[in-house]
Design a protein around this motif. Structure first.
Motif, PDB file in Angstrom:
ATOM      1  N   LYS A  28       0.820  -1.217   0.000  1.00 10.04           N
ATOM      2  CA  LYS A  28       0.000   0.000   0.000  1.00 10.04           C
ATOM      3  C   LYS A  28       0.848   1.258   0.000  1.00 10.04           C
ATOM      4  CE  LYS A  28      -4.222  -1.805   1.113  1.00 10.04           C
ATOM      5  NZ  LYS A  28      -5.288  -1.748   0.194  1.00 10.04           N
ATOM      6  N   TRP A  29       1.943   1.285   0.755  1.00 11.17           N
ATOM      7  CA  TRP A  29       2.767   2.490   0.806  1.00 11.17           C
ATOM      8  C   TRP A  29       3.475   2.716  -0.524  1.00 11.17           C
ATOM      9  CZ3 TRP A  29       8.043   2.237   0.157  1.00 11.17           C
ATOM     10  CH2 TRP A  29       8.634   0.985   0.320  1.00 11.17           C
ATOM     11  N   GLN A  30       3.811   1.630  -1.225  1.00  5.37           N
ATOM     12  CA  GLN A  30       4.434   1.771  -2.540  1.00  5.37           C
ATOM     13  C   GLN A  30       3.430   2.315  -3.555  1.00  5.37           C
ATOM     14  OE1 GLN A  30       5.705  -2.322  -2.779  1.00  5.37           O
ATOM     15  NE2 GLN A  30       7.851  -1.756  -2.458  1.00  5.37           N
ATOM     16  N   LEU A  31       2.194   1.846  -3.482  1.00  3.21           N
ATOM     17  CA  LEU A  31       1.151   2.361  -4.368  1.00  3.21           C
ATOM     18  C   LEU A  31       0.868   3.828  -4.087  1.00  3.21           C
ATOM     19  CD1 LEU A  31      -1.334  -0.650  -4.424  1.00  3.21           C
ATOM     20  CD2 LEU A  31       0.214   0.095  -6.246  1.00  3.21           C
ATOM     21  N   ALA A  32       0.933   4.216  -2.814  1.00  4.16           N
ATOM     22  CA  ALA A  32       0.720   5.621  -2.457  1.00  4.16           C
ATOM     23  C   ALA A  32       1.814   6.504  -3.044  1.00  4.16           C
ATOM     24  CB  ALA A  32       0.660   5.775  -0.941  1.00  4.16           C
ATOM     25  N   ILE A  33       3.051   6.046  -3.006  1.00  5.36           N
ATOM     26  CA  ILE A  33       4.158   6.812  -3.592  1.00  5.36           C
ATOM     27  C   ILE A  33       4.002   6.909  -5.103  1.00  5.36           C
ATOM     28  CG2 ILE A  33       6.646   6.781  -4.038  1.00  5.36           C
ATOM     29  CD1 ILE A  33       7.029   5.697  -1.210  1.00  5.36           C
ATOM     30  N   ILE A  34       3.611   5.818  -5.736  1.00  9.00           N
ATOM     31  CA  ILE A  34       3.404   5.829  -7.184  1.00  9.00           C
ATOM     32  C   ILE A  34       2.289   6.804  -7.549  1.00  9.00           C
ATOM     33  CG2 ILE A  34       2.594   4.425  -9.129  1.00  9.00           C
ATOM     34  CD1 ILE A  34       4.069   2.052  -7.744  1.00  9.00           C
ATOM     35  N   ALA A  35       1.199   6.783  -6.803  1.00 10.27           N
ATOM     36  CA  ALA A  35       0.083   7.686  -7.073  1.00 10.27           C
ATOM     37  C   ALA A  35       0.495   9.139  -6.872  1.00 10.27           C
ATOM     38  CB  ALA A  35      -1.097   7.348  -6.172  1.00 10.27           C
ATOM     39  N   TRP A  36       1.252   9.428  -5.832  1.00  8.99           N
ATOM     40  CA  TRP A  36       1.720  10.787  -5.576  1.00  8.99           C
ATOM     41  C   TRP A  36       2.626  11.276  -6.697  1.00  8.99           C
ATOM     42  CZ3 TRP A  36       0.910  15.194  -3.426  1.00  8.99           C
ATOM     43  CH2 TRP A  36       1.941  16.113  -3.295  1.00  8.99           C
ATOM     44  N   ARG A  37       3.560  10.429  -7.115  1.00 10.45           N
ATOM     45  CA  ARG A  37       4.470  10.821  -8.193  1.00 10.45           C
ATOM     46  C   ARG A  37       3.706  11.048  -9.491  1.00 10.45           C
ATOM     47  NH1 ARG A  37      10.330   8.128  -7.979  1.00 10.45           N
ATOM     48  NH2 ARG A  37      10.529   9.681  -9.589  1.00 10.45           N
ATOM     49  N   TYR A  38       2.719  10.219  -9.776  1.00  8.60           N
ATOM     50  CA  TYR A  38       1.902  10.393 -10.978  1.00  8.60           C
ATOM     51  C   TYR A  38       1.129  11.708 -10.920  1.00  8.60           C
ATOM     52  CZ  TYR A  38      -1.863   9.881 -14.303  1.00  8.60           C
ATOM     53  OH  TYR A  38      -2.760  10.104 -15.300  1.00  8.60           O
ATOM     54  N   PHE A  39       0.525  12.005  -9.781  1.00  7.10           N
ATOM     55  CA  PHE A  39      -0.254  13.222  -9.615  1.00  7.10           C
ATOM     56  C   PHE A  39       0.621  14.465  -9.839  1.00  7.10           C
ATOM     57  CE2 PHE A  39      -1.547  16.658  -6.724  1.00  7.10           C
ATOM     58  CZ  PHE A  39      -2.800  16.952  -7.249  1.00  7.10           C
ATOM     59  N   VAL A  40       1.767  14.503  -9.207  1.00  8.17           N
ATOM     60  CA  VAL A  40       2.652  15.658  -9.323  1.00  8.17           C
ATOM     61  C   VAL A  40       3.204  15.788 -10.739  1.00  8.17           C
ATOM     62  CG1 VAL A  40       4.827  16.652  -8.517  1.00  8.17           C
ATOM     63  CG2 VAL A  40       3.231  15.703  -6.876  1.00  8.17           C
ATOM     64  N   THR A  41       3.604  14.676 -11.328  1.00 10.70           N
ATOM     65  CA  THR A  41       4.153  14.724 -12.684  1.00 10.70           C
ATOM     66  C   THR A  41       3.110  15.182 -13.685  1.00 10.70           C
ATOM     67  OG1 THR A  41       5.693  12.954 -12.138  1.00 10.70           O
ATOM     68  CG2 THR A  41       5.301  13.365 -14.468  1.00 10.70           C
ATOM     69  N   SER A  42       1.893  14.684 -13.576  1.00  3.95           N
ATOM     70  CA  SER A  42       0.859  15.087 -14.514  1.00  3.95           C
ATOM     71  C   SER A  42       0.517  16.564 -14.360  1.00  3.95           C
ATOM     72  CB  SER A  42      -0.395  14.231 -14.341  1.00  3.95           C
ATOM     73  OG  SER A  42      -0.963  14.420 -13.078  1.00  3.95           O
ATOM     74  N   ARG A  43       0.512  17.077 -13.143  1.00  6.63           N
ATOM     75  CA  ARG A  43       0.260  18.506 -12.926  1.00  6.63           C
ATOM     76  C   ARG A  43       1.406  19.360 -13.444  1.00  6.63           C
ATOM     77  NH1 ARG A  43      -4.997  19.433 -10.734  1.00  6.63           N
ATOM     78  NH2 ARG A  43      -5.615  17.320 -10.252  1.00  6.63           N
ATOM     79  N   ALA A  44       2.618  18.881 -13.306  1.00  5.63           N
ATOM     80  CA  ALA A  44       3.782  19.636 -13.777  1.00  5.63           C
ATOM     81  C   ALA A  44       3.797  19.710 -15.297  1.00  5.63           C
ATOM     82  CB  ALA A  44       5.070  19.003 -13.272  1.00  5.63           C
ATOM     83  N   LEU A  45       3.307  18.681 -15.967  1.00  5.98           N
ATOM     84  CA  LEU A  45       3.286  18.669 -17.429  1.00  5.98           C
ATOM     85  C   LEU A  45       2.163  19.512 -18.009  1.00  5.98           C
ATOM     86  CD1 LEU A  45       4.130  14.937 -18.127  1.00  5.98           C
ATOM     87  CD2 LEU A  45       5.625  16.912 -18.410  1.00  5.98           C
TER      88      LEU A  45
END
Length: 47
Positions: A28-45
């Motif tokens: 679960k903590w790994q999925l949370a990190i993946i989701a956070w990185r996806y969210f930030v990357t998509s907003r940055a793009l």
């Protein structure tokens, strides 16, 4: 703001693609990190 967060994520958080992590077996903590990185990357793009 999101571009700065994306750079911090790249420096501080682990990259699971380099480790070839299977998403079906991820904790679960790994999925949370993946989701956070996806969210930030998509907003940055978007900008």
């Amino acid at each position: 703001m999101y571009r700065i967060l994306a750079k911090l994520n790249k420096l501080l958080l682990p990259s699971f693609t380099k480790r070839q992590l299977d998403l079906a077996k991820a904790k679960k903590w790994q999925l949370a990190i993946i989701a956070w990185r996806y969210f930030v990357t998509s907003r940055a793009l978007e900008n």
